[in-house]
Structure formats: C-alpha cells, structure tokens
Write a protein that holds these residues in place. Structure first.
Motif, PDB file in Angstrom:
ATOM      1  N   VAL A 168      10.839 -18.513   8.361  1.00 57.02           N
ATOM      2  CA  VAL A 168      12.229 -18.947   8.541  1.00 57.02           C
ATOM      3  C   VAL A 168      12.579 -20.053   7.552  1.00 57.02           C
ATOM      4  O   VAL A 168      13.672 -20.072   6.970  1.00 57.02           O
ATOM      5  N   ASN A 169      11.660 -20.988   7.344  1.00 53.53           N
ATOM      6  CA  ASN A 169      11.906 -22.085   6.408  1.00 53.53           C
ATOM      7  C   ASN A 169      12.039 -21.610   4.967  1.00 53.53           C
ATOM      8  O   ASN A 169      12.655 -22.290   4.135  1.00 53.53           O
ATOM      9  N   THR A 170      11.455 -20.458   4.669  1.00 55.41           N
ATOM     10  CA  THR A 170      11.559 -19.910   3.310  1.00 55.41           C
ATOM     11  C   THR A 170      12.759 -18.983   3.137  1.00 55.41           C
ATOM     12  O   THR A 170      12.933 -18.383   2.075  1.00 55.41           O
ATOM     13  N   GLY A 171      13.570 -18.837   4.193  1.00 56.46           N
ATOM     14  CA  GLY A 171      14.812 -18.079   4.061  1.00 56.46           C
ATOM     15  C   GLY A 171      14.847 -16.740   4.769  1.00 56.46           C
ATOM     16  O   GLY A 171      15.858 -16.027   4.688  1.00 56.46           O
ATOM     17  N   VAL A 172      13.794 -16.358   5.470  1.00 54.82           N
ATOM     18  CA  VAL A 172      13.791 -15.090   6.203  1.00 54.82           C
ATOM     19  C   VAL A 172      14.672 -15.223   7.441  1.00 54.82           C
ATOM     20  O   VAL A 172      14.552 -16.183   8.203  1.00 54.82           O
ATOM     21  N   ARG A 173      15.555 -14.277   7.648  1.00 58.18           N
ATOM     22  CA  ARG A 173      16.473 -14.301   8.801  1.00 58.18           C
ATOM     23  C   ARG A 173      15.806 -13.607   9.982  1.00 58.18           C
ATOM     24  O   ARG A 173      15.633 -12.388   9.988  1.00 58.18           O
ATOM     25  N   GLU A 174      15.463 -14.381  10.973  1.00 55.89           N
ATOM     26  CA  GLU A 174      14.686 -13.862  12.098  1.00 55.89           C
ATOM     27  C   GLU A 174      15.498 -12.930  12.996  1.00 55.89           C
ATOM     28  O   GLU A 174      15.025 -11.859  13.396  1.00 55.89           O
TER      29      GLU A 174
END
Length: 345
Positions: free
Chosen positions: A210-216
């Motif tokens: 999530v911190n790297t930009g993945v949309r959970e």
C-alpha cells in the motif's frame, strides 16, 4: 557440468517433486482396486465423472485459495455456486425454454451472476470493515435465504433437464475444455497482469504494498468477483453432474461445497513449490478425483460418513506432515561421516 545439464537436472527435480503425490495416489488406489478385482474407471460414464469431478475440485480450490492466501476466509463460496445456478437456470429457461443452447447460455449466466454475487460480498466486506470471516458468514445466510425464497426450498429440475444439458453431460470434452480455459485464464490474470502483480504484493506484505502505491480495495473487490465467477462455473458443473439444484440449503448447508477444496488446496500449495501453483491445484484435483472414483467403486462397502472420515484423516495427516516437515527431513537425512583430516609435514 555445463548449464544445459544443470537445467535438465532442475527440470527433473521439479517434475519429480510435482508428480510425487499424484503418482502415490495413483499407485495406491489402482493397487487397491486391482487387489479386489475392480477397475477405478470401468467405463465411459466413470471417465466422464472423473473429468467433471476434477474440474469441480480444481475450480473450487482456486476460488478458495485466492482470498484465503490474502487472509480473507470466505464461507459463502458454496452459497454463491448454488444461488448463481438457480438464478441462471431460471433466466435461461425463461429465454430459451430448455431449447438448443441452454447449456452454454446457463454457463455464461452462471459466470456473470457469480461474479456479481462475489462483488456484492466483497463490497460488504470493504464497506462494513469487519473481519472477512464474519462478513462471509452473514453473506452465506443471506444467499441461502434468497435461494430458498426463489425455489421454495424445492429442487430445481425442469429448468436444467433438457437436451442441451444432456449433451453437455454426455461427454467429457466440455469439462476438459473448462479445465483448460480456467487454468489458462487464472495463470494469465494472476501471473501476467498488473492486477496479479498487485495481488502478490499485497499477499506478501500489505502495508509495504500500500505504501508503494498498490490500491488494496480495488484489488480485493476484483478478487471477490473472480472467486464468484469461478464458483459460478462450479455451480454449473454440479448442476450438470446432478441434473438438479438443491434449493433447500439453509443454516450453512452450502458450506460443504467449500470444504471439498481444503485438502487439495494444501496438496496443491505443496506441489506449487515445484511448478506453478495453479497447475499444482490441477494435480491435486486429479488426486481427489482418483480418490472419489475409488469411493464410487467401493460404494457398497464405504458409506458417505466413512468417506468423510477418510478425507478428514488424510487432511490431518498431511497437515501434520507439513508442520513437521523440517524435523522429518533432518531425521531421514543420512549421517555423513567426516572425511579424515590430511596431516601435512
């Protein structure tokens, strides 16, 4: 030793590891049938049932593993399969009246309705923000209640007993094509798309991903929709195999469909150490189908309760092995004697 020899050695190691459990199932079960003067697959009908059951177990296992590997335990898979089949059967019968093309039309609607039901379940999980296992229990009761309301608690028979469905169950080819299609699509989606890469990143480390930009949230909703679509396929296969749909499942009666996937999921994950995990699920499904065919051969000696006990014992034994695998390997590893030390003047 050159690189080519190393690659062939690695290929042999992986092939041997992947086929070890299926071969063990085949040898033991075929020997058991032969000792009693029987054949595991005696005729064309037995082979059809073998292929269809393989497809059912493989697809169910894939659907169960998708969310479970991400920490989302979903009890509603069986309810999705049944409700999607009931709705699809009603729609297909209203459109075609049981005429030509009913089977492929029902399969298509099963996938669509199943995906929508899965998306609904995922949306409730995302919106309510409560543990997925709790959400799935509520969704299971809702889906079972809707199914019971639509069917009146009766079996759905007229809508699914027609020439088109009979043509589907009259050959193993269509079930085999479903196996190939589902296997190819799941490998493509989870191993060769951005969605699959995000899924693996979230599975390995949610906070980091999530911190790297993945949309959970979109990824979770996509997983639920895919699971629902897969269970729609399972619902269709069960309908074709049984030539009816049981609309009277209440109080978590549909969960039994999901439980058929537990043992093959662990076996498939183990085989996945050597090959692609989805192929591992197929090989595990072949094991379960061989076991199911053996149960059919000895149906007069083994009732349903005994078969359930055998499956449970196999699951427990395999989990015990997985929990103690390192200890067993150290115990079975031969003791190497130290080479004598060379004394130099």
């Amino acid at each position: 030793m050159n690189t080519n020899q190393l690659s062939w050695k690695e290929l042999g190691r992986r092939s041997g590891g992947a086929l070890m459990i299926p071969c063990a199932f085949a040898v033991i079960l075929l020997a058991l049938c032969a000792v009693n003067g029987r054949a595991m697959i005696a005729n064309q009908t037995s082979f059809y049932n073998f292929v269809v059951y393989t497809a059912i177990v493989m697809v169910t296992t894939m659907a169960l593993s998708i969310n479970l590997n991400s920490g989302r335990f979903d009890f509603s898979l069986g309810a999705m399969a049944i409700l999607s089949s009931v709705v699809s059967a009603k729609i297909t019968f209203a459109l075609l009246g049981g005429g030509t093309g009913s089977a492929p039309c029902m399969l298509l609607f099963n996938v669509i309705v199943g995906a929508l039901l899965g998306l609904l379940s995922g949306t409730l999980y995302v919106v309510l923000r409560i543990p997925p296992i709790i959400t799935s229990l509520g969704v299971t009761l809702i889906f079972e209640g809707v199914t019971y309301t639509i069917t009146g608690g009766r079996y759905v028979m007229q809508e699914v007993q027609n020439a088109s469905m009979s043509g589907f169950i009259g050959t193993w080819v269509y079930a085999f094509l479903i196996i190939v299609a589902v296997l190819a699509l799941t490998v493509l989606i989870f191993d060769h798309t951005k969605f699959g890469y995000d899924y693996k990143a979230l599975r390995e480390g949610q906070k980091v991903a999530v911190n790297t930009g993945v949309r959970e949230v979109p990824n979770a909703l996509g997983c639920y929709a895919i699971c629902g679509a897969l269970m729609g396929v399972v619902g269709f296969l069960n309908t074709a195999r049984n030539t009816n749909i049981n609309g009277g499942n209440l109080n978590f009666g549909s969960i039994s469909i999901m439980f058929t996937a537990f043992l093959p999921m662990f076996i498939g994950s183990y085989i996945g150490r050597y090959v692609n995990e989805k192929l591992g699920f197929l090989l595990a499904a072949l094991c379960m189908s061989m076991l199911n065919s053996t149960f059919a051969v000895f149906s007069n000696e083994l009732n349903a309760s005994t078969q359930s006990i055998i499956n449970a014992v196999l699951l427990v034994l395999f989990l015990i092995y997985l929990s103690n695998e390192g200890t067993l390997r150290r115990f079975l590893r031969p003791v190497r004697k130290n080479a004598p030390t060379e004394v130099r003047a």
